[in-house]
Design an enzyme around this catalytic site. Sequence first.
Site, PDB file in Angstrom:
ATOM      1  N   LYS A 251       0.848  -1.199   0.000  1.00  0.00           N
ATOM      2  CA  LYS A 251       0.000   0.000   0.000  1.00  0.00           C
ATOM      3  C   LYS A 251       0.881   1.246   0.000  1.00  0.00           C
ATOM      4  CE  LYS A 251      -3.823  -2.471   1.985  1.00  0.00           C
ATOM      5  NZ  LYS A 251      -4.532  -2.971   3.148  1.00  0.00           N
TER       6      LYS A 251
ATOM      7  N   GLN B 247      -5.076  -1.877   9.293  1.00  0.00           N
ATOM      8  CA  GLN B 247      -4.977  -3.219   8.718  1.00  0.00           C
ATOM      9  C   GLN B 247      -5.604  -4.240   9.665  1.00  0.00           C
ATOM     10  OE1 GLN B 247      -3.515  -3.745   5.564  1.00  0.00           O
ATOM     11  NE2 GLN B 247      -4.365  -5.777   5.813  1.00  0.00           N
TER      12      GLN B 247
ATOM     13  N   ASP C 192     -11.504   2.443   3.606  1.00  0.00           N
ATOM     14  CA  ASP C 192     -11.880   1.029   3.481  1.00  0.00           C
ATOM     15  C   ASP C 192     -13.403   0.888   3.352  1.00  0.00           C
ATOM     16  OD1 ASP C 192      -9.971  -0.946   3.319  1.00  0.00           O
ATOM     17  OD2 ASP C 192      -9.556  -0.986   5.479  1.00  0.00           O
TER      18      ASP C 192
END
Length: 284
Positions: free
Chosen positions: A54, A98, A121
């Site tokens: 990322k 994460q 997200d």
Amino acid sequence: MSAKIIDGKKVSLSVRERLKKETETFKKETGVTPGLAVVLVGNDPASAVYVRNKHRACEEIGFYSEVYELPEDTKEDEVLSLLARLNGDPKIHGILVQLPLPKQIDPDKVILSIKPEKDVDAFHPENVGRIMLGNYHFLPCTPAGVMTLLDAYGIDPAGKDCVVVGRSNIVGKPQALLLLEKNATVTVCHSRTADLASHTKRADIIVVAVGKPRFLKADMVKPGAVVIDVGINRLPDGKLCGDADFEPISEIASAITPVPGGVGPMTITMLMKNTLTAAKESVR
Ligand code: NDP
């Protein structure tokens, strides 16, 4: 083999090229550099690889990025106060924590404490609700990646029978909503579905997100169907494989995504897209 291979690497590259150009223009016009903060807690090796990828993707596209690698025993409060600081940081437009998190940290609390405008997200209940209503800024990255792949290959879900196998909050459920939004007739299957094959066998498009190697067999697929394999499973020999039994299915399907190289590369690309969207929204 008769199925067309849906090449996620290729589509991902072309979307990233487009995002790079859009980012350059956005920076010139506004003086704002899109910024993404990624928070990793603990030592999960797969998560560490995702976080590195990322960060690299941000650099390639021209974003500013911050990576926070916190030890396994980090307290929930510490993560929440970091998120509160990032929520207020004007350099940061997107925040991603994460998952999975170590057990002392409640993932629901963490997700709730990210400002919805920075929740790239799209896991915050406000963003989930917006997707339900069709009034969203961000889409969750993996299902959005699937829709982008379908579009890139001219596969229109409208009027088709689509079966999603798996009903997780991050893949199966939002996937079903996105297909519905594109006018598919959607069936969602899960571990309690009776006679799964009777559903998958009449599907024009199957999206399988179960997390079991080669779970979907060729005799569960209608000839000519499109098979999108979200699964990422590591085999004992270290190789990756999907949830679909690729070789035999590719003899009968009209198109299929490989693993690796299918849905996987699209997920980070969609995260980059969401971060640029968040930056654009921040100056509106
Ligand atoms: P979850 O474990 O959260 O969900 C799995 C789903 O599969 C559940 O809904 C479960 O049903 C269903 N399921 C399990 N066994 C069966 C069965 N025998 N028959 C029918 N349904 C079954 O997984 P995720 O959705 O998070 O991930 C799924 C896969 O996708 C994993 O391999 C994961 O690694 C991969 N993944 C890939 C991503 C990418 O970037 N390509 C991103 C995210 C995930 P029930 O709800 O009844 O338990």
